[in-house]
Scaffold this motif. Structure first.
Motif, short mmCIF file in Angstrom:
data_model
loop_
_atom_site.label_atom_id
_atom_site.label_comp_id
_atom_site.label_asym_id
_atom_site.label_seq_id
_atom_site.Cartn_x
_atom_site.Cartn_y
_atom_site.Cartn_z
N TYR A 64 0.83 -1.21 0.00
CA TYR A 64 0.00 0.00 0.00
C TYR A 64 0.86 1.25 0.00
O TYR A 64 0.37 2.35 -0.33
N LEU A 65 2.15 1.10 0.35
CA LEU A 65 3.12 2.19 0.18
C LEU A 65 4.01 1.82 -1.00
O LEU A 65 4.92 0.99 -0.86
N PRO A 66 3.78 2.38 -2.17
CA PRO A 66 4.55 1.99 -3.36
C PRO A 66 6.05 2.13 -3.19
O PRO A 66 6.81 1.36 -3.77
N GLU A 67 6.49 3.09 -2.38
CA GLU A 67 7.92 3.27 -2.20
C GLU A 67 8.56 2.07 -1.49
O GLU A 67 9.74 1.76 -1.73
N ASN A 68 7.79 1.39 -0.63
CA ASN A 68 8.32 0.18 0.01
C ASN A 68 8.51 -0.94 -1.00
O ASN A 68 9.51 -1.67 -0.96
N ALA A 69 7.53 -1.09 -1.89
CA ALA A 69 7.65 -2.10 -2.94
C ALA A 69 8.84 -1.79 -3.85
O ALA A 69 9.59 -2.70 -4.25
N ALA A 70 9.02 -0.52 -4.17
CA ALA A 70 10.14 -0.13 -5.03
C ALA A 70 11.48 -0.40 -4.36
O ALA A 70 12.45 -0.82 -5.01
N LYS A 71 11.54 -0.18 -3.07
CA LYS A 71 12.77 -0.45 -2.33
C LYS A 71 13.11 -1.93 -2.35
O LYS A 71 14.27 -2.32 -2.56
N LEU A 72 12.10 -2.77 -2.14
CA LEU A 72 12.33 -4.22 -2.17
C LEU A 72 12.69 -4.67 -3.58
O LEU A 72 13.57 -5.53 -3.76
#
Length: 335
Positions: free
Chosen positions: A36-44
């Protein structure tokens, strides 16, 4: 065949599972991510899964043609809807605990999977894949005779301010609930919770320590200490008393040292380190089974029973009473 997995939820456990799939396990790869936080997905994605596609919703990830199976690692309140979505899509789904935040929600998952006619759901009770617990179970079944009692404890060094008394059941003891059922091949019929003297290290919102007393349908008595501010480390103990002998869960492997007039051995402080091999084994088992269209391991029924049992334990916390645990008939799918 390389199994293509989608991971919903890219926080601590989602990140750790993605890392192990990409760098430790065989036969699987992460091809899709959602948070739900796209930046977390991008980091992973940048750290461990550069080829994975980031989806705008969990539902879109489940529906994606390139996704063979789904890992649900998001916050617990979202688990039910994502697991139901995967079942509807006919895709195997590995769901971290809890299966759902209510027993009613877990029952809806059991009903949906039963209607689908095949096991599609594996719940993340990783202790069933721990080498030490499997050694203990084998010893129980071969050497101890009929089990009579279990003495156990679950200790954490400390817990944060948001950790409140019911979480000792729903977040901590939930693993023991599943493990005891699996060790004994038995279900619980009653629960009681008692509170010893409170430690000065516990904050105002949590009663700590506490002792859970369970009785099973075969008459086995279980006592388990939950002490989440023990200070000294992360410590899991389990002793089974049988008619012919007693067996203890092995301690994690550690090097003993003799130094400065002391004989010492380190104690783990992190649950992820204590059960790292078990996490690896449970996800490898899931990935290995996906091509067959049926999964194994802890089932949706196990998740449902754990929810019923944990709710009874929380009621016992709140009332001080011995609370009955009644289970519905088990569907044929889980026989």
């Amino acid at each position: 065949m390389t199994v293509k997995l989608g991971v919903i939820g890219t926080g601590m456990i989602g990140t750790d599972h993605t890392r192990r799939i990409q760098e430790v396990l065989t036969g699987a790869e992460v091809v899709a991510l959602y948070d739900y936080l796209p930046e977390n997905a991008a980091k992973l994605q940048a750290a461990h899964a550069p080829g994975a596609k980031i989806h705008e919703t969990g539902e879109a990830l489940i529906a994606a043609d390139e996704v063979d199976a789904v890992l649900v690692c998001s916050t617990g309140s979202t688990h039910e809807s994502y697991v139901l979505g995967a079942i509807e899509a006919g895709k195997p789904v590995f769901c971290e605990k809890p299966l759902a935040t209510t027993a009613e929600g877990a029952k809806r998952i059991v009903d949906a999977e039963s209607a689908a006619g095949r096991r599609l759901v594996q719940v993340g009770f990783m202790r069933r894949f721990d080498q030490g617990y499997n050694m203990l179970k084998a010893t129980m079944e071969s050497d101890l005779g009929t089990p009579l009692m279990i003495h156990a404890c679950h200790r954490n060094a400390a817990v944060p301010e948001h950790y409140v008394t019911p979480m000792a059941i729903h977040d901590t003891f939930i693993h023991e609930i599943d493990t005891f059922r699996w060790l004994l091949d038995d279900d619980f019929v009653s629960a009681q919770v008692i509170f010893p003297r409170k430690t000065r290290h516990a904050h105002d919102k949590v009663a700590d320590p506490q002792i859970v007393l369970l009785e099973t349908s075969k008459g086995v008595r279980i006592d388990c200490e939950i002490f989440v501010n023990c200070r000294y480390g992360y410590d899991i103990q389990c002793q089974v008393v049988g008619e012919e002998g007693v067996a203890d869960l092995p301690e994690p492997m550690a090097v003993a040292t003799r130094r400065e007039a002391r004989l010492s051995q380190p104690i783990l402080t992190d649950w992820k380190s204590r059960f790292m091999a078990a996490f690896d084994a449970e996800l490898q088992d899931f990935a290995d089974r996906v091509p067959s269209g049926h999964v194994g391991g802890p089932s949706a029924w196990d998740g449902y029973v754990a929810a019923i049992s944990s709710d009874a334990c929380v009621t016992a916390q709140e009332t001080g009473a011995i609370v009955d645990i009644a289970l519905p008939d088990r569907p044929a799918l889980y026989d």
